[in-house]
Write a protein that holds these residues in place. Structure first.
Motif, PDB file in Angstrom:
ATOM      1  N   ASP A 168      42.196 105.039 -22.993  1.00  0.00           N
ATOM      2  CA  ASP A 168      43.200 106.085 -23.235  1.00  0.00           C
ATOM      3  C   ASP A 168      44.041 106.367 -21.994  1.00  0.00           C
ATOM      4  N   ARG A 169      45.284 105.885 -21.994  1.00  0.00           N
ATOM      5  CA  ARG A 169      46.154 106.058 -20.836  1.00  0.00           C
ATOM      6  C   ARG A 169      46.672 107.496 -20.700  1.00  0.00           C
ATOM      7  N   ILE A 170      46.600 108.267 -21.758  1.00  0.00           N
ATOM      8  CA  ILE A 170      46.941 109.684 -21.640  1.00  0.00           C
ATOM      9  C   ILE A 170      45.881 110.376 -20.781  1.00  0.00           C
ATOM     10  N   ALA A 171      44.626 110.094 -21.069  1.00  0.00           N
ATOM     11  CA  ALA A 171      43.550 110.615 -20.231  1.00  0.00           C
ATOM     12  C   ALA A 171      43.660 110.082 -18.814  1.00  0.00           C
ATOM     13  N   TYR A 172      44.040 108.815 -18.680  1.00  0.00           N
ATOM     14  CA  TYR A 172      44.148 108.222 -17.351  1.00  0.00           C
ATOM     15  C   TYR A 172      45.264 108.864 -16.528  1.00  0.00           C
ATOM     16  N   HIS A 173      46.332 109.269 -17.188  1.00  0.00           N
ATOM     17  CA  HIS A 173      47.401 109.959 -16.467  1.00  0.00           C
ATOM     18  C   HIS A 173      46.872 111.263 -15.879  1.00  0.00           C
ATOM     19  N   GLU A 174      46.015 111.926 -16.631  1.00  0.00           N
ATOM     20  CA  GLU A 174      45.415 113.164 -16.130  1.00  0.00           C
ATOM     21  C   GLU A 174      44.432 112.867 -14.996  1.00  0.00           C
ATOM     22  N   VAL A 175      43.756 111.734 -15.051  1.00  0.00           N
ATOM     23  CA  VAL A 175      42.915 111.302 -13.933  1.00  0.00           C
ATOM     24  C   VAL A 175      43.766 111.112 -12.681  1.00  0.00           C
ATOM     25  N   ALA A 176      44.902 110.431 -12.834  1.00  0.00           N
ATOM     26  CA  ALA A 176      45.790 110.216 -11.697  1.00  0.00           C
ATOM     27  C   ALA A 176      46.286 111.545 -11.126  1.00  0.00           C
ATOM     28  N   ASN A 177      46.577 112.499 -11.987  1.00  0.00           N
ATOM     29  CA  ASN A 177      46.983 113.826 -11.515  1.00  0.00           C
ATOM     30  C   ASN A 177      45.876 114.478 -10.699  1.00  0.00           C
ATOM     31  N   ALA A 178      44.635 114.343 -11.158  1.00  0.00           N
ATOM     32  CA  ALA A 178      43.516 114.953 -10.452  1.00  0.00           C
ATOM     33  C   ALA A 178      43.256 114.281  -9.113  1.00  0.00           C
ATOM     34  N   LEU A 179      43.522 112.980  -9.032  1.00  0.00           N
ATOM     35  CA  LEU A 179      43.339 112.269  -7.772  1.00  0.00           C
ATOM     36  C   LEU A 179      44.424 112.609  -6.758  1.00  0.00           C
ATOM     37  N   ASP A 180      45.600 112.966  -7.228  1.00  0.00           N
ATOM     38  CA  ASP A 180      46.728 113.251  -6.339  1.00  0.00           C
ATOM     39  C   ASP A 180      47.480 114.466  -6.866  1.00  0.00           C
ATOM     40  N   PRO A 181      46.849 115.660  -6.804  1.00  0.00           N
ATOM     41  CA  PRO A 181      47.463 116.847  -7.411  1.00  0.00           C
ATOM     42  C   PRO A 181      48.798 117.244  -6.784  1.00  0.00           C
ATOM     43  N   ALA A 182      49.030 116.852  -5.540  1.00  0.00           N
ATOM     44  CA  ALA A 182      50.292 117.203  -4.884  1.00  0.00           C
ATOM     45  C   ALA A 182      51.476 116.515  -5.540  1.00  0.00           C
ATOM     46  N   HIS A 183      51.227 115.406  -6.228  1.00  0.00           N
ATOM     47  CA  HIS A 183      52.298 114.649  -6.882  1.00  0.00           C
ATOM     48  C   HIS A 183      52.073 114.549  -8.397  1.00  0.00           C
ATOM     49  N   ALA A 184      51.357 115.512  -8.954  1.00  0.00           N
ATOM     50  CA  ALA A 184      51.069 115.490 -10.386  1.00  0.00           C
ATOM     51  C   ALA A 184      52.334 115.681 -11.201  1.00  0.00           C
ATOM     52  N   THR A 185      52.367 115.031 -12.347  1.00  0.00           N
ATOM     53  CA  THR A 185      53.459 115.177 -13.301  1.00  0.00           C
ATOM     54  C   THR A 185      52.865 115.534 -14.655  1.00  0.00           C
ATOM     55  N   PRO A 186      53.628 116.177 -15.533  1.00  0.00           N
ATOM     56  CA  PRO A 186      53.078 116.601 -16.822  1.00  0.00           C
ATOM     57  C   PRO A 186      52.510 115.439 -17.625  1.00  0.00           C
ATOM     58  N   THR A 187      51.344 115.648 -18.187  1.00  0.00           N
ATOM     59  CA  THR A 187      50.732 114.664 -19.064  1.00  0.00           C
ATOM     60  C   THR A 187      51.109 114.991 -20.505  1.00  0.00           C
TER      61      THR A 187
END
Length: 297
Positions: free
Chosen positions: A271-290
């Motif tokens: 699930d790449r939607i979940a993975y986008h949220e993983v990426a946000n959690a790994l780099d919250p300073a550059h998070a974008t809306p999932t």
């Protein structure tokens, strides 16, 4: 936890699935036969992760350690997420844990506290290779819960910046009531404990789950994210996955994309939607809306 794609709804189906669970436990009895070869680190390296020459960048200064679920392994669980993170510039590593003698490929079946010790040793190896001070952990199912033992009882908080769980059974699971059938099968609990302790440990109310939750959900200094799906048929009720603490971000996948139908296995494996949220959690300073559009991002 267990990779079933659909939950049994009828008593007959639940009895059948209970029998299947016991059959798996019996099949996992250690034997003298040598285990078949498990996926190797070289295989993962060829796909871009488990590369011990990788050095974290200024943009992504911490290595990411992926922790598979029950019956998973260091390769199959991460065929989509690991390259997804490598493509974004992360040094990514995955381990095998919870192996039983004579049971190849299917891991995460050993005692969960011992698996946490294996994770501790693996994180030490990754930090030594990369020169990083801390790692970020991403785990699926048992792999999202087991690291909490490492953080709480094995000193892992000193080596971990973020703990991200995909459908983790943080407070155990009832398997939609399946485990309540075990008393109707004489010897079932003993069989599970003897042959597949990693399954028995995850049952809500087990000695392991009781110890894990005898202290607060979180450890100071670690950033926690839990990503759950309302269609989880394995870790039930799904809200038991969520953690309570001052530095916790609990996410329901369907709040981000209402039409996402991922269940327990899919949320961690494809699930790449979940993975986008993983990426946000790994780099919250550059998070974008999932959103639903993250499936193609």
């Amino acid at each position: 936890m267990l990779p079933w794609t659909r939950a049994p709804r009828t008593p007959r189906a639940r009895r059948t699935l209970a029998a299947l669970l016991l059959a798996v436990a019996a099949a996992a009895t250690p034997t003298a036969a040598a285990a078949a070869a498990t996926p190797t680190a070289a295989m993962a390296t060829s796909r871009g992760w488990n590369d011990y020459s990788c050095k974290p960048s200024a943009a992504h200064p911490r290595p990411v350690v992926l922790v598979h679920g029950t019956f998973g392994n260091s390769i199959d669980n991460w065929l989509v997420l690991a390259p997804y993170l490598v493509d974004r510039g992360y040094c990514v590593y995955s381990l095998d844990y919870g192996q039983l003698p004579g049971v190849p490929v299917f891991n995460g079946l050993g005692p969960v506290d011992r698996s946490a010790g294996q994770l501790a040793a693996f994180v030490d190896r990754v930090l030594a290779a990369t020169g990083a001070g801390k790692a970020d952990l991403v785990g699926h199912s048992q792999g999202g819960m087991m690291p909490n033992y490492y953080l709480k009882f094995l000193g892992g908080a000193a080596e971990v910046n973020a703990m991200i769980g995909l459908a983790p059974d943080n407070h155990g699971t009832t398997l939609l009531g399946l485990t309540k059938l075990l008393p109707y099968f004489p010897g079932a609990v003993d069989l599970l404990n003897a042959n597949t302790p990693g399954l028995a440990d995850q049952v809500a109310g087990s000695p392991f789950i009781t110890k894990l939750n005898s202290v607060p959900d979180t450890v100071p200094g670690v950033h926690y994210t839990v990503i759950a799906t309302r269609y989880d048929e394995v870790v039930t009720p799904y809200r038991t996955q969520f953690l309570d603490g001052p530095d916790v971000h609990n996410v329901l996948l369907q709040d981000l994309c209402p039409v996402d139908l991922s269940e327990h296995v899919a949320i961690g494996t494809v699930d790449r939607i979940a993975y986008h949220e993983v990426a946000n959690a790994l780099d919250p300073a550059h998070a974008t809306p999932t959103t639903c559009a993250s499936a193609v991002g």
